[in-house]
Design an enzyme around this catalytic site. Sequence first.
Site, PDB file in Angstrom:
ATOM      1  N   ASP A 125       0.852  -1.186   0.000  1.00  0.00           N
ATOM      2  CA  ASP A 125       0.000   0.000   0.000  1.00  0.00           C
ATOM      3  C   ASP A 125       0.896   1.247   0.000  1.00  0.00           C
ATOM      4  OD1 ASP A 125      -3.200   0.499   1.226  1.00  0.00           O
ATOM      5  OD2 ASP A 125      -1.792   2.174   1.116  1.00  0.00           O
ATOM      6  N   ASN A 180     -12.735  -2.686   3.344  1.00  0.00           N
ATOM      7  CA  ASN A 180     -13.645  -1.549   3.449  1.00  0.00           C
ATOM      8  C   ASN A 180     -14.694  -1.686   2.347  1.00  0.00           C
ATOM      9  OD1 ASN A 180     -12.193  -0.340   5.585  1.00  0.00           O
ATOM     10  ND2 ASN A 180     -10.726   0.517   4.140  1.00  0.00           N
ATOM     11  N   GLN A 204     -13.924   3.098   2.066  1.00  0.00           N
ATOM     12  CA  GLN A 204     -13.435   2.564   0.795  1.00  0.00           C
ATOM     13  C   GLN A 204     -13.197   3.728  -0.162  1.00  0.00           C
ATOM     14  OE1 GLN A 204     -15.916  -0.354  -1.232  1.00  0.00           O
ATOM     15  NE2 GLN A 204     -14.304  -0.791  -2.734  1.00  0.00           N
ATOM     16  N   VAL A 207     -10.990   3.044  -3.212  1.00  0.00           N
ATOM     17  CA  VAL A 207     -10.745   2.433  -4.520  1.00  0.00           C
ATOM     18  C   VAL A 207     -11.780   1.328  -4.702  1.00  0.00           C
ATOM     19  CG1 VAL A 207      -9.108   1.219  -5.994  1.00  0.00           C
ATOM     20  CG2 VAL A 207      -8.271   2.958  -4.384  1.00  0.00           C
ATOM     21  N   HIS A 266     -10.460  -5.365  -2.707  1.00  0.00           N
ATOM     22  CA  HIS A 266      -9.120  -5.616  -2.184  1.00  0.00           C
ATOM     23  C   HIS A 266      -9.187  -5.879  -0.690  1.00  0.00           C
ATOM     24  CE1 HIS A 266      -9.918  -1.290  -1.997  1.00  0.00           C
ATOM     25  NE2 HIS A 266      -9.148  -1.242  -0.926  1.00  0.00           N
ATOM     26  N   HIS A 280      -6.958  -5.504   2.724  1.00  0.00           N
ATOM     27  CA  HIS A 280      -5.782  -4.926   3.376  1.00  0.00           C
ATOM     28  C   HIS A 280      -5.191  -5.994   4.292  1.00  0.00           C
ATOM     29  CE1 HIS A 280      -6.736  -0.547   2.565  1.00  0.00           C
ATOM     30  NE2 HIS A 280      -7.938  -1.062   2.407  1.00  0.00           N
TER      31      HIS A 280
HETATM   32  P1  DGP Z   1      -9.591   1.575   0.546  1.00  0.00           P
HETATM   33  O1  DGP Z   1      -9.623   2.901   1.240  1.00  0.00           O
HETATM   34  O2  DGP Z   1     -10.045   0.421   1.439  1.00  0.00           O
HETATM   35  O3  DGP Z   1     -10.326   1.629  -0.779  1.00  0.00           O
HETATM   36  O4  DGP Z   1      -8.057   1.297   0.250  1.00  0.00           O
HETATM   37  C1  DGP Z   1      -7.390   1.819  -0.839  1.00  0.00           C
HETATM   38  C2  DGP Z   1      -5.918   1.743  -0.527  1.00  0.00           C
HETATM   39  O5  DGP Z   1      -5.209   1.838  -1.742  1.00  0.00           O
HETATM   40  C3  DGP Z   1      -5.404   2.871   0.370  1.00  0.00           C
HETATM   41  O6  DGP Z   1      -4.886   2.306   1.565  1.00  0.00           O
HETATM   42  C4  DGP Z   1      -4.300   3.534  -0.425  1.00  0.00           C
HETATM   43  C5  DGP Z   1      -4.024   2.535  -1.531  1.00  0.00           C
HETATM   44  N1  DGP Z   1      -3.669   3.117  -2.803  1.00  0.00           N
HETATM   45  C6  DGP Z   1      -4.374   4.045  -3.488  1.00  0.00           C
HETATM   46  N2  DGP Z   1      -3.757   4.338  -4.635  1.00  0.00           N
HETATM   47  C7  DGP Z   1      -2.642   3.569  -4.675  1.00  0.00           C
HETATM   48  C8  DGP Z   1      -1.589   3.435  -5.626  1.00  0.00           C
HETATM   49  O7  DGP Z   1      -1.540   4.059  -6.685  1.00  0.00           O
HETATM   50  N3  DGP Z   1      -0.592   2.565  -5.308  1.00  0.00           N
HETATM   51  C9  DGP Z   1      -0.607   1.826  -4.155  1.00  0.00           C
HETATM   52  N4  DGP Z   1       0.411   1.002  -3.961  1.00  0.00           N
HETATM   53  N5  DGP Z   1      -1.588   1.921  -3.248  1.00  0.00           N
HETATM   54  C10 DGP Z   1      -2.592   2.797  -3.515  1.00  0.00           C
END
Ligand code: DGP
Length: 113
Positions: A30, A86, A93, A95, A99, A101
């Site tokens: 992340d 999430n 949430q 994205v 997924h 975490h």
């Molecule tokens: P959520 O909030 O549960 O949808 O988690 C999305 C997660 O994705 C958040 O912890 C940050 C991560 N994230 C968002 N954009 C990127 C990215 O471009 N690269 C990586 N490695 N993680 C990302």
Amino acid sequence: MSKTIFEKIIDRELPANIIYEDEHCIAFHDNSPQAPIHVLLVTKKVIPKLADASPEDATLLGYLMTKVSEITKTLGIQDNFRLVINNGSQACQTVFHLHVHIMGGRNFHWPPG
Ligand code: DGP
């Protein structure tokens, strides 16, 4: 439909620190870690959120859990880790591509908030 950030990572259009990949899922660190170890395990099939999963996704969802077991062993956190999914904006949430975490390397608290 435009690609999700995670599809762009899967398609190598965005960089990521990928630690595992197969035909069904991909795992990478992340970019906003909430623990010393914070990996995202992402389905290659775009399911926007867990609540959108259907019975035909049961095998895939079970498969993800077996990958959690493998990945946490690889990361050396198999004895203590936390999983978070999430679901929806009120659950933080951001994205909308399913997924999990996987977090470890510190003590966690309950309730999670
Ligand atoms: P959520 O909030 O549960 O949808 O988690 C999305 C997660 O994705 C958040 O912890 C940050 C991560 N994230 C968002 N954009 C990127 C990215 O471009 N690269 C990586 N490695 N993680 C990302």
